[in-house]
Design a protein around this motif. Sequence first.
Motif, mmCIF file in Angstrom:
data_model
loop_
_atom_site.group_PDB
_atom_site.id
_atom_site.type_symbol
_atom_site.label_atom_id
_atom_site.label_comp_id
_atom_site.label_asym_id
_atom_site.label_seq_id
_atom_site.Cartn_x
_atom_site.Cartn_y
_atom_site.Cartn_z
ATOM 1 N N ALA A 156 -3.632 5.618 2.425
ATOM 2 C CA ALA A 156 -4.221 5.692 3.729
ATOM 3 C C ALA A 156 -3.419 4.930 4.632
ATOM 4 O O ALA A 156 -3.243 5.264 5.619
ATOM 5 N N TYR A 157 -2.618 3.802 4.050
ATOM 6 C CA TYR A 157 -1.900 2.866 4.999
ATOM 7 C C TYR A 157 -0.839 3.465 5.293
ATOM 8 O O TYR A 157 -0.329 3.572 6.397
ATOM 9 N N MET A 158 -0.025 4.186 4.589
ATOM 10 C CA MET A 158 1.195 5.054 4.656
ATOM 11 C C MET A 158 0.967 6.164 5.860
ATOM 12 O O MET A 158 1.909 6.346 6.616
ATOM 13 N N ASP A 159 -0.141 6.708 5.719
ATOM 14 C CA ASP A 159 -0.426 7.817 6.701
ATOM 15 C C ASP A 159 -1.374 7.234 7.865
ATOM 16 O O ASP A 159 -1.774 8.118 8.536
ATOM 17 N N LEU A 213 -8.629 0.375 -6.253
ATOM 18 C CA LEU A 213 -8.483 0.942 -4.939
ATOM 19 C C LEU A 213 -7.224 0.710 -4.459
ATOM 20 O O LEU A 213 -6.873 1.533 -3.346
ATOM 21 N N VAL A 214 -6.258 0.078 -5.076
ATOM 22 C CA VAL A 214 -4.769 0.064 -4.446
ATOM 23 C C VAL A 214 -4.177 1.325 -4.279
ATOM 24 O O VAL A 214 -3.601 1.382 -3.069
ATOM 25 N N THR A 215 -4.111 2.271 -5.003
ATOM 26 C CA THR A 215 -3.252 3.548 -4.783
ATOM 27 C C THR A 215 -3.768 4.200 -3.600
ATOM 28 O O THR A 215 -3.070 4.464 -2.507
ATOM 29 N N GLY A 216 -5.194 4.081 -3.505
ATOM 30 C CA GLY A 216 -5.826 4.975 -2.314
ATOM 31 C C GLY A 216 -5.728 4.150 -1.027
ATOM 32 O O GLY A 216 -5.270 4.645 0.039
#
Length: 152
Positions: A94-97, A87-90
């Motif tokens: 989401a966190y960055m946006d 899940l880390v990349t997703g």
Amino acid sequence: MSNRTFTGADGMLRVFEEEGVDVIFGFPGGSVIPIYDKIYHAAAEGRIRHILPRHEQGGIHAADGYARSTGKVGVMLATSGPGAMNLVTGLATAYMDSVPIVAVTGQVKTSAIGKDAFQEADTIGVTMPVTKHNYLVKSVADLPEITREAFY
């Protein structure tokens, strides 16, 4: 409810419904099977829709896209260890946006944490830099309130 025991999975699903969750993206695995049993019944009753991706990473990106396109919170469910790590990349995207995602992962039993148990991973340590907040739930009684707080 009947004479059966109210479980953490019952509490979590109840909070999902209170929070207006109507779609859950998820990939089943050993540590989250009790939650899947409840989702199965909720889906059969038309209360919730479960979308099964072919990989956890696809599921978290789908939850992200769902949140972006609907304005609702994207919800992803994955099992412990490798499932959570996928899940880390997703989560970072989401966190960055600033896209609202609630990701729920299984974990080994509390007594096995830190003992290199099968499918144990430091999910908190790995995801802390790419999430707003993390929780390691150690008591079933805390699960509903922590789930509510995750949506907040």
